[in-house]
Design a protein around this motif. Structure first.
Motif, PDB file in Angstrom:
ATOM      1  N   THR A 201       8.798   8.541 -23.428  1.00  0.00           N
ATOM      2  CA  THR A 201       8.701   7.344 -22.406  1.00  0.00           C
ATOM      3  C   THR A 201      10.200   6.712 -22.314  1.00  0.00           C
ATOM      4  OG1 THR A 201       7.953   5.607 -23.796  1.00  0.00           O
ATOM      5  CG2 THR A 201       6.301   7.102 -22.915  1.00  0.00           C
ATOM      6  N   THR A 202      11.192   7.259 -23.073  1.00  0.00           N
ATOM      7  CA  THR A 202      12.448   6.393 -22.963  1.00  0.00           C
ATOM      8  C   THR A 202      12.786   6.181 -21.460  1.00  0.00           C
ATOM      9  OG1 THR A 202      13.023   7.679 -24.958  1.00  0.00           O
ATOM     10  CG2 THR A 202      14.814   6.454 -23.926  1.00  0.00           C
ATOM     11  N   GLU A 203      12.803   7.322 -20.625  1.00  0.00           N
ATOM     12  CA  GLU A 203      13.184   7.294 -19.303  1.00  0.00           C
ATOM     13  C   GLU A 203      12.021   6.905 -18.429  1.00  0.00           C
ATOM     14  OE1 GLU A 203      16.707   8.001 -18.450  1.00  0.00           O
ATOM     15  OE2 GLU A 203      17.214   7.961 -20.634  1.00  0.00           O
ATOM     16  N   MET A 204      10.825   6.557 -18.772  1.00  0.00           N
ATOM     17  CA  MET A 204       9.788   6.345 -17.940  1.00  0.00           C
ATOM     18  C   MET A 204       9.286   4.855 -17.814  1.00  0.00           C
ATOM     19  SD  MET A 204       7.498   9.528 -19.162  1.00  0.00           S
ATOM     20  CE  MET A 204       6.224   9.817 -18.010  1.00  0.00           C
ATOM     21  N   ASN A 205       8.696   4.334 -16.636  1.00  0.00           N
ATOM     22  CA  ASN A 205       8.225   3.206 -16.612  1.00  0.00           C
ATOM     23  C   ASN A 205       6.693   3.327 -17.140  1.00  0.00           C
ATOM     24  OD1 ASN A 205       6.642   3.451 -14.103  1.00  0.00           O
ATOM     25  ND2 ASN A 205       8.357   2.919 -13.206  1.00  0.00           N
ATOM     26  N   PHE A 206       6.054   2.143 -17.233  1.00  0.00           N
ATOM     27  CA  PHE A 206       4.720   2.053 -17.788  1.00  0.00           C
ATOM     28  C   PHE A 206       3.780   2.751 -16.971  1.00  0.00           C
ATOM     29  CE2 PHE A 206       0.635  -0.344 -18.000  1.00  0.00           C
ATOM     30  CZ  PHE A 206       0.403  -0.278 -19.454  1.00  0.00           C
ATOM     31  N   ASP A 207       3.843   2.560 -15.357  1.00  0.00           N
ATOM     32  CA  ASP A 207       2.947   3.373 -14.412  1.00  0.00           C
ATOM     33  C   ASP A 207       3.155   4.842 -14.583  1.00  0.00           C
ATOM     34  OD1 ASP A 207       1.890   0.767 -13.783  1.00  0.00           O
ATOM     35  OD2 ASP A 207       2.992   0.580 -11.894  1.00  0.00           O
ATOM     36  N   GLN A 208       4.082   5.164 -14.577  1.00  0.00           N
ATOM     37  CA  GLN A 208       4.508   6.538 -14.865  1.00  0.00           C
ATOM     38  C   GLN A 208       4.073   7.353 -16.160  1.00  0.00           C
ATOM     39  OE1 GLN A 208       8.870   6.327 -14.916  1.00  0.00           O
ATOM     40  NE2 GLN A 208       9.131   7.056 -12.635  1.00  0.00           N
ATOM     41  N   VAL A 209       4.006   6.719 -17.140  1.00  0.00           N
ATOM     42  CA  VAL A 209       3.327   6.979 -18.489  1.00  0.00           C
ATOM     43  C   VAL A 209       1.824   7.037 -18.196  1.00  0.00           C
ATOM     44  CG1 VAL A 209       3.053   6.831 -20.901  1.00  0.00           C
ATOM     45  CG2 VAL A 209       4.934   5.916 -19.677  1.00  0.00           C
ATOM     46  N   VAL A 210       1.377   6.048 -17.586  1.00  0.00           N
ATOM     47  CA  VAL A 210      -0.212   6.027 -17.349  1.00  0.00           C
ATOM     48  C   VAL A 210      -0.686   7.172 -16.527  1.00  0.00           C
ATOM     49  CG1 VAL A 210      -2.172   4.565 -16.508  1.00  0.00           C
ATOM     50  CG2 VAL A 210      -0.384   3.435 -17.765  1.00  0.00           C
ATOM     51  N   ASP A 211      -0.167   7.349 -15.340  1.00  0.00           N
ATOM     52  CA  ASP A 211      -0.237   8.426 -14.383  1.00  0.00           C
ATOM     53  C   ASP A 211      -0.193   9.741 -14.869  1.00  0.00           C
ATOM     54  OD1 ASP A 211      -0.564   6.563 -12.317  1.00  0.00           O
ATOM     55  OD2 ASP A 211       1.531   6.940 -11.522  1.00  0.00           O
ATOM     56  N   THR A 212       0.969   9.874 -15.903  1.00  0.00           N
ATOM     57  CA  THR A 212       0.930  11.144 -16.646  1.00  0.00           C
ATOM     58  C   THR A 212      -0.341  11.397 -17.505  1.00  0.00           C
ATOM     59  OG1 THR A 212       3.450  10.893 -16.565  1.00  0.00           O
ATOM     60  CG2 THR A 212       2.545  12.585 -18.021  1.00  0.00           C
ATOM     61  N   ILE A 213      -0.489  10.613 -18.389  1.00  0.00           N
ATOM     62  CA  ILE A 213      -1.656  10.679 -19.248  1.00  0.00           C
ATOM     63  C   ILE A 213      -2.989  11.077 -18.553  1.00  0.00           C
ATOM     64  CG2 ILE A 213      -2.667   9.779 -21.358  1.00  0.00           C
ATOM     65  CD1 ILE A 213       0.089   9.023 -22.263  1.00  0.00           C
ATOM     66  N   ALA A 214      -3.187  10.160 -17.564  1.00  0.00           N
ATOM     67  CA  ALA A 214      -4.529  10.107 -16.965  1.00  0.00           C
ATOM     68  C   ALA A 214      -4.784  11.366 -16.149  1.00  0.00           C
ATOM     69  CB  ALA A 214      -4.597   8.879 -15.825  1.00  0.00           C
ATOM     70  N   GLY A 215      -3.472  11.800 -15.639  1.00  0.00           N
ATOM     71  CA  GLY A 215      -3.706  13.195 -14.815  1.00  0.00           C
ATOM     72  C   GLY A 215      -3.816  14.223 -15.726  1.00  0.00           C
ATOM     73  N   MET A 216      -3.355  14.205 -16.973  1.00  0.00           N
ATOM     74  CA  MET A 216      -3.820  15.477 -17.989  1.00  0.00           C
ATOM     75  C   MET A 216      -5.089  15.010 -18.442  1.00  0.00           C
ATOM     76  SD  MET A 216      -0.335  15.838 -20.611  1.00  0.00           S
ATOM     77  CE  MET A 216       0.159  14.383 -20.545  1.00  0.00           C
ATOM     78  N   ALA A 217      -5.562  14.000 -18.537  1.00  0.00           N
ATOM     79  CA  ALA A 217      -6.967  13.792 -19.274  1.00  0.00           C
ATOM     80  C   ALA A 217      -8.001  14.139 -17.823  1.00  0.00           C
ATOM     81  CB  ALA A 217      -7.098  12.412 -19.363  1.00  0.00           C
ATOM     82  N   GLY A 218      -7.439  13.917 -16.801  1.00  0.00           N
ATOM     83  CA  GLY A 218      -8.468  14.369 -15.454  1.00  0.00           C
ATOM     84  C   GLY A 218      -8.440  15.723 -15.396  1.00  0.00           C
ATOM     85  N   LYS A 219      -7.644  16.588 -15.899  1.00  0.00           N
ATOM     86  CA  LYS A 219      -7.473  17.834 -15.851  1.00  0.00           C
ATOM     87  C   LYS A 219      -8.618  18.589 -16.820  1.00  0.00           C
ATOM     88  CE  LYS A 219      -3.237  19.012 -13.726  1.00  0.00           C
ATOM     89  NZ  LYS A 219      -1.635  18.927 -14.094  1.00  0.00           N
ATOM     90  N   VAL A 220      -8.268  17.910 -18.273  1.00  0.00           N
ATOM     91  CA  VAL A 220      -9.185  18.476 -19.299  1.00  0.00           C
ATOM     92  C   VAL A 220     -10.468  18.102 -19.036  1.00  0.00           C
ATOM     93  CG1 VAL A 220      -7.262  18.627 -21.057  1.00  0.00           C
ATOM     94  CG2 VAL A 220      -8.871  16.608 -20.905  1.00  0.00           C
ATOM     95  N   ARG A 221     -10.868  17.013 -18.601  1.00  0.00           N
ATOM     96  CA  ARG A 221     -12.271  16.626 -18.217  1.00  0.00           C
ATOM     97  C   ARG A 221     -12.740  17.286 -17.012  1.00  0.00           C
ATOM     98  NH1 ARG A 221     -13.433  10.406 -16.121  1.00  0.00           N
ATOM     99  NH2 ARG A 221     -14.728   9.718 -18.100  1.00  0.00           N
TER     100      ARG A 221
END
Ligand code: DC
Length: 223
Positions: A201-221
């Motif tokens: 996350t060195t170059e990412m802001n908070f929302d970008q990180v949340v979007d990335t992880i929630a997106g991956m979680a949505g896919k596995v769900r």
């Protein structure tokens, strides 16, 4: 099978606040396992015991009255019935937690409690050994990291906002010291699990990180 998301990473990577936001987005619970080691560290300091004394710490862990309550509004950590959720966030308690978390017997007991808490519920669990030991069968495993300089910068900015003293250099040296302890210990040292997705996350802001992880979680769900 319930949705389990395991998240590990070094100090200051933002695991807890990111996990909170991801949990809220997905409507699931979040367990912050670091709070449990912190509660033990706080208890040691309160009793005037040396966290470096393994025997004392294992005994202390055996008589620890720790109650972790997780709900949609976050986690409450109760030590001997007292809400210590705020008190466990000091730098002294952080160091003590890092020290007591080195002991195999302490880890064994904490891991068992964490597995009980996570059983049968949709949950994101954050810590240091979640992907490898606590939830090895989690559907999604994340290693959240950022450079030590960036982690120190974020922590220092937070302290400035709260009006707390301390220089950036001091914070950076604490981050490096905690990394050294957490990554260098002989029992379950912090390292990315082989099957974890590394999110830097060195170059990412908070929302970008949340979007990335929630997106991956949505896919596995939905898989
Ligand atoms: O995530 P945190 O900073 O609140 O964790 C406090 C300490 O506890 C940290 O130094 C490492 C340790 N810890 C651990 O060894 N295993 C975990 N699952 C969570 C935390």
């Amino acid at each position: 099978m319930p949705l389990n998301i395991a998240m590990d990473g070094p100090v200051g990577a933002g695991k807890s606040s990111i996990a909170d936001a991801v949990a809220a987005r997905l409507g699931i619970l979040h367990l912050d396992t670091g709070a449990m080691y912190r509660a033990l560290g706080l208890k040691a300091l309160r009793e005037g015991l040396d966290p470096k004394d393994e025997k004392e710490m294992v005994a202390l862990c055996g008589r620890l009255k720790l109650d972790v309550r997780i709900g949609r509004n976050g986690q409450t950590t109760l030590l001997d019935g007292e809400d210590v959720s705020g008190l466990i966030r000091t730098p002294e308690v952080s160091m003590a937690a890092s020290t007591v978390s080195r002991y195999a017997e302490v880890r064994k007991r904490m891991v068992a409690r964490q597995q009980e808490l996570a059983a049968g519920q949709d949950m994101i669990v954050d810590g240091r050994d979640i992907c490898t030991t606590v939830l090895p069968k989690a559907q999604l495993k994340i290693y959240l990291t950022a450079s030590p300089e960036e982690r120190a910068r974020r922590r220092w900015a937070e302290m400035q906002e709260k009006g707390e003293g301390g220089s950036y250099e001091e914070v950076l040296s604490q981050v490096r010291e905690r990394d050294r302890q957490d990554m260098g210990r002989s029992v379950e040292p912090l390292k990315p699990a082989e099957d974890a997705v590394i999110v830097d996350t060195t170059e990412m802001n908070f929302d970008q990180v949340v979007d990335t992880i929630a997106g991956m979680a949505g896919k596995v769900r939905n898989a």
